[in-house]
Design a protein around this motif. Structure first.
Motif, PDB file in Angstrom:
ATOM      1  N   THR A  89       0.762  -1.225   0.198  1.00 30.48           N
ATOM      2  CA  THR A  89       0.103   0.120  -0.073  1.00 30.48           C
ATOM      3  C   THR A  89       0.852   1.288   0.060  1.00 30.48           C
ATOM      4  OG1 THR A  89      -1.785  -1.008   1.035  1.00 30.48           O
ATOM      5  CG2 THR A  89      -1.841   1.251   1.184  1.00 30.48           C
ATOM      6  N   MET A  90       1.930   1.237   0.982  1.00 26.73           N
ATOM      7  CA  MET A  90       2.798   2.427   0.910  1.00 26.73           C
ATOM      8  C   MET A  90       3.609   2.643  -0.479  1.00 26.73           C
ATOM      9  SD  MET A  90       2.483   3.924   3.880  1.00 26.73           S
ATOM     10  CE  MET A  90       0.469   3.415   3.454  1.00 26.73           C
ATOM     11  N   LEU A  91       4.028   1.527  -1.071  1.00 21.66           N
ATOM     12  CA  LEU A  91       4.791   1.524  -2.285  1.00 21.66           C
ATOM     13  C   LEU A  91       3.767   2.107  -3.532  1.00 21.66           C
ATOM     14  CD1 LEU A  91       7.267   1.332  -3.904  1.00 21.66           C
ATOM     15  CD2 LEU A  91       6.543  -1.231  -4.319  1.00 21.66           C
ATOM     16  N   LEU A  97       2.138   6.664  -6.878  1.00 20.75           N
ATOM     17  CA  LEU A  97       1.005   7.341  -7.432  1.00 20.75           C
ATOM     18  C   LEU A  97       1.289   9.182  -6.934  1.00 20.75           C
ATOM     19  CD1 LEU A  97      -2.377   5.627  -6.216  1.00 20.75           C
ATOM     20  CD2 LEU A  97      -1.509   6.320  -8.536  1.00 20.75           C
ATOM     21  N   GLU A  98       1.867   9.224  -5.711  1.00 23.38           N
ATOM     22  CA  GLU A  98       2.265  10.642  -5.452  1.00 23.38           C
ATOM     23  C   GLU A  98       3.490  11.037  -6.165  1.00 23.38           C
ATOM     24  OE1 GLU A  98       1.171  14.041  -3.349  1.00 23.38           O
ATOM     25  OE2 GLU A  98       0.182  12.275  -3.260  1.00 23.38           O
ATOM     26  N   TYR A  99       4.616  10.237  -6.272  1.00 21.99           N
ATOM     27  CA  TYR A  99       5.936  10.722  -6.747  1.00 21.99           C
ATOM     28  C   TYR A  99       6.133  10.085  -8.056  1.00 21.99           C
ATOM     29  CZ  TYR A  99       5.674  12.825  -2.102  1.00 21.99           C
ATOM     30  OH  TYR A  99       5.483  13.322  -0.982  1.00 21.99           O
ATOM     31  N   GLU A 112      12.895   4.252 -12.511  1.00 23.05           N
ATOM     32  CA  GLU A 112      12.829   3.368 -11.320  1.00 23.05           C
ATOM     33  C   GLU A 112      11.252   3.225 -11.307  1.00 23.05           C
ATOM     34  OE1 GLU A 112      14.597   1.666  -9.344  1.00 23.05           O
ATOM     35  OE2 GLU A 112      16.135   2.228 -10.765  1.00 23.05           O
ATOM     36  N   ILE A 113      10.302   3.832 -11.807  1.00 20.70           N
ATOM     37  CA  ILE A 113       8.871   3.598 -11.815  1.00 20.70           C
ATOM     38  C   ILE A 113       8.427   2.439 -12.321  1.00 20.70           C
ATOM     39  CG2 ILE A 113       8.173   4.756 -14.000  1.00 20.70           C
ATOM     40  CD1 ILE A 113       5.835   5.755 -12.469  1.00 20.70           C
TER      41      ILE A 113
END
Length: 87
Positions: free
Chosen positions: A6-8, A13-15, A22-23
């Motif tokens: 979830t954090m990843l 999404l945010e950054y 690296e995305i």
């Protein structure tokens, strides 16, 4: 693992626009985790697999997973074995 995924996902999404190439690695990691969760949910009809191993024993062990010789009990929930905390 759900928290980490979830954090990843939120971080991507945010950054995501700042992550450059690296995305693709982030997306691959998210995809691997979500595929794993789906496999846990559909492996056996009407059963959800929720964990492997004994958390108390596992957290006392400080060796590589490859070297662990503790029991790897599989925990699941179903109609005959309810578990509202995880389902």
């Amino acid at each position: 693992m759900a928290y980490t995924t979830t954090m990843l996902s939120w971080g991507t999404l945010e950054y995501g626009k700042r992550m450059g190439p690296e995305i693709q690695n982030a997306r691959a990691a998210i995809r691997w985790a979500t595929d794993y969760f789906i496999k846990c949910a559909i492996a056996t009809p009407n059963t959800l697999y929720v964990g492997v191993g004994d958390p108390t024993t596992d957290h006392k062990c400080w060796e590589r997973p490859e070297d662990m010789d503790t029991a790897r009990t599989v925990y699941s929930v179903s109609a005959s074995k309810p578990g509202s905390d995880v389902a």
